[in-house]
Design a protein around this motif. Structure first.
Motif, PDB file in Angstrom:
ATOM      1  N   MET A  72     -11.684  -5.197   3.017  1.00  0.00           N
ATOM      2  CA  MET A  72     -12.058  -3.910   3.590  1.00  0.00           C
ATOM      3  C   MET A  72     -13.288  -3.355   2.879  1.00  0.00           C
ATOM      4  O   MET A  72     -13.352  -3.354   1.639  1.00  0.00           O
ATOM      5  CB  MET A  72     -10.898  -2.912   3.488  1.00  0.00           C
ATOM      6  CG  MET A  72      -9.766  -3.194   4.452  1.00  0.00           C
ATOM      7  SD  MET A  72      -8.592  -1.820   4.572  1.00  0.00           S
ATOM      8  CE  MET A  72      -9.605  -0.546   5.343  1.00  0.00           C
ATOM      9  N   ILE A 110       0.834  -1.206   0.000  1.00  0.00           N
ATOM     10  CA  ILE A 110       0.000   0.000   0.000  1.00  0.00           C
ATOM     11  C   ILE A 110       0.868   1.255   0.000  1.00  0.00           C
ATOM     12  O   ILE A 110       0.453   2.308   0.486  1.00  0.00           O
ATOM     13  CB  ILE A 110      -0.970   0.008   1.200  1.00  0.00           C
ATOM     14  CG1 ILE A 110      -0.184  -0.060   2.523  1.00  0.00           C
ATOM     15  CG2 ILE A 110      -1.949  -1.154   1.105  1.00  0.00           C
ATOM     16  CD1 ILE A 110      -1.034   0.260   3.742  1.00  0.00           C
ATOM     17  N   ASP A 116      -7.207  -5.825   5.176  1.00  0.00           N
ATOM     18  CA  ASP A 116      -6.675  -5.201   6.388  1.00  0.00           C
ATOM     19  C   ASP A 116      -5.595  -6.084   7.003  1.00  0.00           C
ATOM     20  O   ASP A 116      -5.180  -7.089   6.417  1.00  0.00           O
ATOM     21  CB  ASP A 116      -7.803  -4.892   7.385  1.00  0.00           C
ATOM     22  CG  ASP A 116      -8.509  -6.151   7.889  1.00  0.00           C
ATOM     23  OD1 ASP A 116      -7.945  -7.261   7.777  1.00  0.00           O
ATOM     24  OD2 ASP A 116      -9.646  -6.018   8.398  1.00  0.00           O
ATOM     25  N   ASN A 136     -12.838  -1.168  -3.141  1.00  0.00           N
ATOM     26  CA  ASN A 136     -13.209  -2.577  -3.259  1.00  0.00           C
ATOM     27  C   ASN A 136     -14.601  -2.750  -3.864  1.00  0.00           C
ATOM     28  O   ASN A 136     -14.848  -3.700  -4.613  1.00  0.00           O
ATOM     29  CB  ASN A 136     -13.150  -3.259  -1.898  1.00  0.00           C
ATOM     30  CG  ASN A 136     -11.719  -3.602  -1.481  1.00  0.00           C
ATOM     31  OD1 ASN A 136     -10.788  -3.491  -2.285  1.00  0.00           O
ATOM     32  ND2 ASN A 136     -11.548  -3.998  -0.240  1.00  0.00           N
ATOM     33  N   ALA A 194      -5.616  -0.502   6.173  1.00  0.00           N
ATOM     34  CA  ALA A 194      -5.242  -1.309   5.015  1.00  0.00           C
ATOM     35  C   ALA A 194      -3.822  -1.849   5.193  1.00  0.00           C
ATOM     36  O   ALA A 194      -2.949  -1.172   5.722  1.00  0.00           O
ATOM     37  CB  ALA A 194      -5.338  -0.485   3.733  1.00  0.00           C
ATOM     38  N   CYS A 203     -14.691  -0.646   1.504  1.00  0.00           N
ATOM     39  CA  CYS A 203     -14.288   0.687   1.066  1.00  0.00           C
ATOM     40  C   CYS A 203     -14.749   0.899  -0.372  1.00  0.00           C
ATOM     41  O   CYS A 203     -15.091  -0.054  -1.083  1.00  0.00           O
ATOM     42  CB  CYS A 203     -12.777   0.872   1.178  1.00  0.00           C
ATOM     43  SG  CYS A 203     -11.824  -0.270   0.151  1.00  0.00           S
ATOM     44  N   MET A 243      -6.105   5.039   3.062  1.00  0.00           N
ATOM     45  CA  MET A 243      -6.509   3.658   3.289  1.00  0.00           C
ATOM     46  C   MET A 243      -5.605   2.998   4.330  1.00  0.00           C
ATOM     47  O   MET A 243      -6.059   2.217   5.172  1.00  0.00           O
ATOM     48  CB  MET A 243      -6.450   2.866   1.975  1.00  0.00           C
ATOM     49  CG  MET A 243      -7.505   3.262   0.949  1.00  0.00           C
ATOM     50  SD  MET A 243      -9.195   3.008   1.550  1.00  0.00           S
ATOM     51  CE  MET A 243      -9.149   1.271   1.945  1.00  0.00           C
ATOM     52  N   ILE A 263      -8.236  -4.556  -1.570  1.00  0.00           N
ATOM     53  CA  ILE A 263      -7.491  -4.179  -0.374  1.00  0.00           C
ATOM     54  C   ILE A 263      -7.950  -5.016   0.817  1.00  0.00           C
ATOM     55  O   ILE A 263      -9.146  -5.193   1.045  1.00  0.00           O
ATOM     56  CB  ILE A 263      -7.671  -2.682  -0.083  1.00  0.00           C
ATOM     57  CG1 ILE A 263      -7.084  -1.860  -1.239  1.00  0.00           C
ATOM     58  CG2 ILE A 263      -7.003  -2.296   1.229  1.00  0.00           C
ATOM     59  CD1 ILE A 263      -7.336  -0.372  -1.125  1.00  0.00           C
TER      60      ILE A 263
END
Length: 369
Positions: free
Chosen positions: A252, A211, A246, A257, A236, A254, A231, A244
């Motif tokens: 996640m 990330i 976690d 995604n 993330a 979000c 993120m 993505i």
């Protein structure tokens, strides 16, 4: 030198029987072979000197490190690429090892899921040619724009070409401009069917993305560096097939995604042989997240990375990876209803496989227990 390819199963049988104290029938079930074979392997282990109390060599210690990594994390098999004066640079070495392992894991008629990225592309680039008609290689996620290197369609097509297998691409973008559009596209019959059959794969190949500001998702324009940084602050840790996850390896919830055209992560977890390859040292935290999330049954890493995993696993008191909870998008995806390769030895991987047929020193598995 590492133990011979054909003798690796003997080492694993001896490890489970003597170190873990499993009965012969339990070892047979674990390795999916007959009890009579286990009895023969244990006898051969004694005859070969695998089960003796002697001084262990450095290379054999690496093989034991692989077994310990499997025990700690619940991996089916780990391959460890050594880092020494004889070994090549890991950027060149790891893909060669991974390509050989990948061929060994393929069985006749398999359906194989492939993701994308620099690591997967390099594996495809060094993969030996094989004639595996009846094998199908499928793309795990949507595609990226033409200027970007290491695209999903490139990785899938090249691996299919190397295997003389059928290649199936997903003709949809990886990331859509809106959640509504992504939902509608996932509902299209062709896309829906392709995504639904991912769980029917028997083998998958991917790495885990980071990330960082220069990560693949940022470079391809799916997210800006500021968005990726945000993120990270939200928890993330890594990227699997464009999505993505976690720090616990969970999907996640979000906007990114929800805008993705990619296999549901539980469909990927449902694949029995999930081959995860990591070569970059800066992928340690993403790798931990992937292991916690159950995204690896078969792992290829360097010696230093394996030791870092063991240290963190021990420090944090982590157990064997357990199946995670379903992701919120799982309900949107209806579930899907051996080629014998080069015989690559789980455990230590020799430099460029130049010594792939050599013997290991006659060392004891007990010294590392």
């Amino acid at each position: 030198m590492p133990i011979r390819v054909n003798d690796q199963i003997i080492h694993k049988a001896a490890w489970l029987y003597y170190t873990h104290g499993l009965r012969q029938d339990e070892v047979a079930r674990r390795l999916e072979i007959s009890r009579a074979s286990i009895a023969m392997y244990l006898r051969r282990a004694r005859e070969m000197g695998i089960v003796t109390i002697t001084t262990s060599s450095e290379l054999f210690s690496s093989d034991v490190l692989a077994r310990e990594l499997e025990d700690a994390t619940g991996l089916t098999t780990a391959w460890i690429v050594p880092e020494d004066r004889q070994a090549m640079n890991r950027v060149a070495e790891v893909p060669v090892v991974a390509a050989s392992v990948f061929l060994e894991l393929i069985n006749k008629g398999d359906r194989i899921g492939v993701a994308w990225g620099r690591t997967v592309y390099h594996i495809a680039d060094v993969m030996p040619f094989a004639d595996l008609k009846g094998v199908t290689v499928v793309q795990l996620c949507g595609n990226l724009g033409a200027p970007y290197s290491y695209r999903p369609d490139q990785c899938t097509t090249e691996i299919a070409r190397r295997l003389n297998a059928e290649g199936v691409n997903i003709y949809a973008p990886l990331v859509l401009s809106s959640e509504r559009l992504a939902e509608e596209l996932r509902a299209e019959p062709v896309i829906r069917e392709q995504l639904a059959t991912i769980s029917d794969c028997r083998l998958s190949l991917y790495s885990v993305g980071g990330i960082e500001d220069d990560s693949h998702l940022v470079k391809c324009g799916a997210l800006s560096a500021d968005e990726m940084h945000a993120m990270g602050e939200r928890g993330a840790a890594g990227v699997i097939a464009g999505q993505i996850i976690d720090h616990d390896g969970q999907w996640m919830d979000c906007a990114h995604n929800r805008r993705c055209i990619s296999a549901d992560l539980n469909s990927i977890r449902a694949i029995r042989k999930r081959m995860l390859v990591v070569q970059e040292e800066n992928k340690f935290e993403p790798l931990l997240a992937a292991l916690k999330g159950g995204f690896a049954s078969h792992l290829v890493v360097t010696t230093s990375m394996a030791r870092r995993i063991m240290d963190r696993w021990s420090r944090d008191g982590l157990g064997r990876s357990a199946p995670p909870l379903p992701s919120p998008r799982a309900a949107q995806r209806p579930p899907g209803t051996r080629h014998q390769g080069l015989g690559i030895q789980p455990g230590i991987a020799t430099s460029a496989w130049a010594n792939c047929g050599s013997f290991a020193p006659r060392s004891s598995i007990f010294l590392m227990s």
